[in-house]
Design an enzyme around this catalytic site. Sequence first.
Site, PDB file in Angstrom:
ATOM      1  CG  HIS A   1      53.113 113.020  23.129  1.00  0.00           C
ATOM      2  ND1 HIS A   1      54.004 112.386  21.976  1.00  0.00           N
ATOM      3  CD2 HIS A   1      52.618 111.490  23.599  1.00  0.00           C
ATOM      4  CE1 HIS A   1      53.282 110.817  21.935  1.00  0.00           C
ATOM      5  NE2 HIS A   1      52.980 111.121  23.271  1.00  0.00           N
TER       6      HIS A   1
ATOM      7  CG  ASP B   1      57.753 109.600  18.347  1.00  0.00           C
ATOM      8  OD1 ASP B   1      59.281 109.016  18.589  1.00  0.00           O
ATOM      9  OD2 ASP B   1      57.307 109.822  16.998  1.00  0.00           O
TER      10      ASP B   1
END
Length: 420
Positions: free
Chosen positions: A390, A394
Amino acid sequence: MTVQRINMPQLGESVTEGTVSNWLVQVGDYVEKYDAIAEVMTDKVNAEVPSSYTGVIKELIAEEGETIEVGQLMCYIEMEGEETEQSTSSPVAESKDKPSVDQNMKSRYSPVVMRLAGEHQIDLNTVTGSGKGGRITRKDIEKIIATGPTASAEKTEPPATPESKEEQEEIEEFTPPIIRRQPVKAKPGDREIPVTGLRRTIAQNMVRSKTEIPHAWMMIEVDVTNLVAYRNAEKDKFKENEGYNLSYFAFFLNAVAKALKKFPELNSCWAGDKIIQRNEINLSIAVAHGHELYVPVIKNVDEKSIKGIAKEIAQLSNKARTGTLTKDDMEDGTFTVNNTGSFGSVESMGVINYPQSAILQVESIVKRPVIIDDMFAARDMVNLCLSLDHRVLDGVICGAFMSHVKAILENISSETTPIY
């Protein structure tokens, strides 16, 4: 005569240590340059270590089963040349020097010995080594861990004052057990299995991945009915002509490579103050052999046909089974695709192969009832599960990537995806 050092070589770009699984030579053996002297096991590959010189093996420093760092001394080899401080001397000189050599051997600790001693608060000065010259080995430390500290070690503990005992109890009360790191002890009837260098390195890499990388996950369903029909129609003819299997996995790797070409953000890695986006599309694939797992790499998958990908899958799988994977086979992976469906799995979340930014799990193809035009139909369905870093990625970009993979797989035919 000159004595030279042979150190643990670098057996992969991210390999930091290796376990000496088997010495192929003994002290006094004559070897030519490039002759294999030891078998070494890492998390990436089992390999033979060649001699860097021609000469006679003088001393084996690393023990079988010992894990040592890259660049650390493995053995000494005696070769013709000028004398050095390590060269042979007269018997009188050797006898005079022997005590100091033994003392040096006793205080020469391997990284695994130092790590275990630190984790279990063992004073190495109180340990009697069973190795050559009194050297303390991993087995010595593991024995102490299993049986508890010796009486001499217990005597070296300073007596605690009432105040320090009270403070210690307070610390332990508010310290989570995972931080206290209490050693786990076997009970009667339990089986103790030594942790090999391969398993230990895998564990370290997995801890590093889960500790450093903030994982996120997503999963999509894909209708691969057309793929199943296409592959089943071609597999027998393909096997007869080529000599190896036309696997479903080759089609999945082809689709992933095409999607990475369109969404190169997933072909990246985190590098602290920057993100490195790789130019080459090199797919790491997991290959199991017995209880061992290897992650060889198929290079430039986007430039290969289905036939070419299937051939490399067959070759790398055979190398893993025969223990002939090379350093080059294991390096430069940019994205990992794991065929968990081969074990019957239908949903799983992979741990990212550090330092890559994503891993895709291809699950089992299962025939399920699906509604099409308000009617039930039996379709071949597969789940694709993506783990992502992350920091780098995304949900927006990964969702677009997964949708593109889905579209490619659901529209496979001889026109869109030729085998040759």
